[in-house]
Design a protein around this motif. Structure first.
Motif, PDB file in Angstrom:
ATOM      1  N   LEU A 462      -6.622   5.442   4.365  1.00 34.58           N
ATOM      2  CA  LEU A 462      -6.537   5.495   2.908  1.00 34.58           C
ATOM      3  C   LEU A 462      -5.113   5.866   2.479  1.00 34.58           C
ATOM      4  O   LEU A 462      -4.543   5.258   1.570  1.00 34.58           O
ATOM      5  N   GLY A 463      -4.535   6.854   3.171  1.00 33.76           N
ATOM      6  CA  GLY A 463      -3.165   7.261   2.866  1.00 33.76           C
ATOM      7  C   GLY A 463      -2.193   6.109   3.088  1.00 33.76           C
ATOM      8  O   GLY A 463      -1.290   5.880   2.270  1.00 33.76           O
ATOM      9  N   LEU A 464      -2.380   5.389   4.181  1.00 38.43           N
ATOM     10  CA  LEU A 464      -1.494   4.256   4.479  1.00 38.43           C
ATOM     11  C   LEU A 464      -1.667   3.141   3.445  1.00 38.43           C
ATOM     12  O   LEU A 464      -0.691   2.488   3.056  1.00 38.43           O
ATOM     13  N   PHE A 465      -2.909   2.939   2.988  1.00 40.79           N
ATOM     14  CA  PHE A 465      -3.135   1.912   1.970  1.00 40.79           C
ATOM     15  C   PHE A 465      -2.416   2.295   0.664  1.00 40.79           C
ATOM     16  O   PHE A 465      -1.791   1.453   0.017  1.00 40.79           O
ATOM     17  N   LEU A 466      -2.481   3.585   0.317  1.00 39.84           N
ATOM     18  CA  LEU A 466      -1.763   4.047  -0.880  1.00 39.84           C
ATOM     19  C   LEU A 466      -0.257   3.871  -0.689  1.00 39.84           C
ATOM     20  O   LEU A 466       0.467   3.510  -1.623  1.00 39.84           O
ATOM     21  N   GLY A 467       0.192   4.114   0.552  1.00 41.08           N
ATOM     22  CA  GLY A 467       1.609   3.900   0.867  1.00 41.08           C
ATOM     23  C   GLY A 467       1.969   2.429   0.679  1.00 41.08           C
ATOM     24  O   GLY A 467       3.046   2.103   0.169  1.00 41.08           O
ATOM     25  N   PHE A 468       1.055   1.548   1.076  1.00 36.44           N
ATOM     26  CA  PHE A 468       1.254   0.098   0.903  1.00 36.44           C
ATOM     27  C   PHE A 468       1.429  -0.225  -0.583  1.00 36.44           C
ATOM     28  O   PHE A 468       2.342  -0.943  -0.977  1.00 36.44           O
ATOM     29  N   VAL A 469       0.552   0.370  -1.427  1.00 34.25           N
ATOM     30  CA  VAL A 469       0.627   0.126  -2.876  1.00 34.25           C
ATOM     31  C   VAL A 469       1.950   0.664  -3.430  1.00 34.25           C
ATOM     32  O   VAL A 469       2.623   0.004  -4.217  1.00 34.25           O
TER      33      VAL A 469
END
Lengths: 640, 77
Positions: A462-469
């Protein structure tokens, strides 16, 4: 919703004669954070012309306020409608400075005198057993030393002094049974001081004494009484002055403080002979509100416009009210920058889950809810209260996980009911609260460990996905690398549990290993493309991040061991139950058991808070969060 | 012979925990001392320093994971 409030930078231009009125309007509206104007072709503005008088009177009024006593029922932060001119006129009417200075000086003098008399009295008390008039001992050629000598050393000292000519020693009762109070007189030329010191004579320097020590003690007591009486009179005069002036003083202080802020705020402006410019940030939604308000108050004389640019805006977290407790957790670590993701709402989901998994006991959830409620009721807004609100919220998932783990004060539901004398047998309640989903944290450690690491992988993803955004707007390559890291975590999930728990490599399922390998290879390519070869060295780091979630199991198991094995088995079943026939011992041990459970809950609350926050702030934040935002602080009359 | 093996595995599991705990304590002592120095100068940084103080706990968590794996593989847990 997942971003801080949108901010707008503005420029305000107007005539210098409107400056005081404008700054008052901005202060009242409280919408704009004033920033120093940079890069404009104009000189720095000076503080408003009234600054000097405001500053002088504020210093004077604060000095008076510090000397006066706060009056009961007087509110320090009440609002005042008093105009500045009136406040300055009122300052002129207050002429108590000189009297207060006199009173203060006299009070200090008296307090010093009382201290010195009390010290003298204390010394004289040591010599009180000596019925000797010290005034009569004074002579030009003789010196006298008063002091204390131990009874057991007295005869030896007496013998030593006998060797010196014309020496006289008088003794009296000491303060304790082991001492004598003594006065030794000898010709000055004999210098008996050394002999006295050598025999442990404790000198008492009580200053010049006329009369006996007892007479002097009485004189000192009378003087102390007189001085205290005067001190009380001074106190009363202070009280009368405070009653008359305190309310007025704090009202004036409030007005002058507001005007001091207004006077200095203009120092951030730039100005020419006739005009001024100011820059500031406000909420984008408030732009037209400010625009219209200034137009209404100043007609066309004040001009407001937007400034476009890449300046870093201040940050204002603007989540729906139920999520505001988690803004505290975000602010506690670091504010997000205005253009990055605000993690408050995500923490509202992840923090209680991680916390709940660690506490994981219905009873402890109830106790922590009660403790948190008590802290909230007893404390003022601040750090402790902020944490208490988080404890209260997270106690709910603690109870839910308690049901899943079937932990009720360290007992299973069925055992607890039976210990309380309620036979639930195989009833519906046992199915719901016990065996249906039962995962024993003490006996299924392997499963628990896998679940916690799986939770970790999901959380990190989830953290990495937010980083992607976050990265998508800046660098597509780095954004894709974040997806690559999710792929590496997913491939790890396919491979690592088999490697951890399989007895041999030959037993590995080939399909899963192959799928994991392909995902790993593609993901690694994305990572290396963005971060270069250094990306490869980061793989142990992300594996470490995932394993770090094993602390959920570790903290949970530690809590269960204390609750189940030590408190319940050892104390309750081992000591309380065998003594059921003796009510005193039984209830005493039960009370100890309850207190220990409360203490264990407190430990679990603290440890779960620290570890839950750490997993969010270190492992999770590290994947997307930059931080370092500056809090939006509008120029406002509201106390911060 | 198998009993000796089990005992050795138990000792290994204990060493994993003990080693991790000592290393964590050592690291936290150093970080804690440095953090106190920073807090004396800049108290507003205390929240961030708390996180740094909690960082080395990962070492003992790794020890815990290793110990559990050893215990599981010998049927000890």
């Amino acid at each position: 919703m997942f971003r801080p409030a949108k901010m707008q930078k503005i420029r305000v231009i107007g005539m210098r004669r409107d400056e005081p009125a404008l700054i008052s309007s901005l202060h009242t509206l409280g919408l704009l954070e004033i920033r120093k104007v940079e890069g404009e072709e104009a000189g720095r503005e000076n503080p408003l012309h009234v600054y000097q008088i405001v500053s002088e009177q504020l210093t004077r009024i604060r000095g008076i306020k510090n000397l006066l006593e706060k009056q009961p029922g007087e509110k320090e932060n009440h609002k005042s409608e008093m105009p500045l001119e009136q406040a300055i006129a009122e300052c002129g009417k207050i002429k108590i400075d000189a009297r207060l200075r006199e009173l203060e000086a006299e009070r200090e003098r008296i307090e010093e005198r009382i201290d010195s008399l009390a010290e003298k009295k204390e010394k004289l008390a040591k010599l009180a057993g000596l019925d000797v008039d010290f005034g009569k001992l004074e002579a030009e050629t003789i010196e006298c030393h008063a002091g204390i000598v131990k009874r057991k050393k007295y005869e030896i000292l007496k013998g030593a002094l006998a060797k010196t000519k014309n020496t006289c020693m008088m003794k009296g009762r000491g303060q304790t049974a082991a001492d004598f109070a003594c006065v030794v007189c000898a010709p000055k030329k004999e210098n008996v001081k050394g002999t006295l010191e050598a025999h442990g004579f404790e000198f008492v320097q009580a200053g010049k004494i006329a009369g006996t020590p007892l007479e002097n003690i009485a004189i000192a007591e009378e003087e102390i009484h007189k001085q205290k009486k005067r001190l009380a009179e001074i106190g009363k005069e202070y009280e009368v002055i405070s009653k008359e002036y305190y309310g007025k003083i704090i009202e004036i202080d409030k007005v002058l403080k507001i005007w001091e802020a207004r006077c200095t705020a203009v120092s951030d402006f730039r100005a020419t002979e006739e005009t001024f410019i100011l820059h500031g940030w406000l909420l984008e939604k408030n732009y037209w509100k400010l625009h219209e308000e200034l137009k209404r108050r100043f007609g066309g004389r004040i001009f407001v416009s937007r400034i476009k640019g890449k300046d870093e805006p201040p940050t204002l977290l603007a989540n729906p009210k139920p999520f505001s407790p988690f803004e505290f957790l975000v602010e506690f670590f670091s504010l997000p920058r205005a253009r990055e993701i605000d993690p408050s709402m995500i923490l509202a989901l992840t923090f209680p889950i991680l916390y709940g998994m660690m506490v994981g006991d219905v009873g402890y959830g109830i106790i922590s809810l009660l403790l948190a409620g008590m802290i909230i009721a007893k404390t003022k807004p601040g750090m402790l209260r902020g944490f208490a609100v988080l404890w209260a919220i997270a106690s709910i998932p603690s109870m839910i996980f308690g049901i899943l783990f079937d932990e009720w004060f360290g007992f299973t539901f069925k055992t607890l009911m039976e210990e309380m004398g309620v036979h639930v047998g195989g009833s519906f309640l046992v199915v719901v609260f016990g065996s249906a989903f039962h995962l024993s944290r003490l006996h299924d450690i392997g499963t628990l460990l896998l679940i916690t690491i799986l939770v970790g992988v999901l959380h990190l993803s989830l953290g990495l996905f937010l980083g992607f955004v976050n990265e998508w707007g800046h660098s597509k390559t780095h954004a894709m690398a974040k997806l690559g890291w999710i792929g590496i975590l997913a491939s790890g999930l396919l491979l690592v549990p088999h490697l951890m728990f399989s007895a041999s490599l030959l037993a590995l399922p080939i399909d899963e290993v192959l799928a994991g390998g392909i995902i790993f290879a593609v993901s690694l390519l994305l990572v290396v493309r963005a971060d270069g070869i250094m990306g490869v060295f980061e793989i142990p780091g992300i594996a470490g991040n995932a394993l770090s979630y094993a602390r959920i199991a570790a903290v949970g198991i530690a809590g269960v061991v204390v609750a189940e094995a030590i408190i319940n088995k050892l104390l309750f079943e081992g000591v309380a139950l065998p003594n059921r026939a003796n009510p005193f011992v039984f209830f005493l041990v039960c009370a100890v058991v309850l207190l220990l459970h409360i203490a264990n809950t407190f430990l679990a609350m603290f440890e779960s808070l620290v570890q839950g926050a750490r997993l969010n702030l270190v492992e999770f934040y590290g994947k997307f969060f930059h931080g370092g935002g500056k809090k939006f602080s509008p120029f406002s009359m509201e106390e911060k | 012979m198998a009993e000796i093996g089990t005992g050795l595995v138990a000792i290994g599991a204990a060493m994993a925990i003990v080693g991790g705990a000592i290393a964590t304590g050592w690291a936290q002592a150093t970080i804690g001392a440095a953090a106190m120095g920073v807090i004396a100068e800049r108290p507003e940084e205390s929240s961030k320093l708390l996180v740094y103080l909690a960082l080395p706990e990962t070492i003992v968590i790794f020890g815990f994971v290793i110990a559990i794996l050893l215990a599981l593989n010998t049927g000890g847990a």
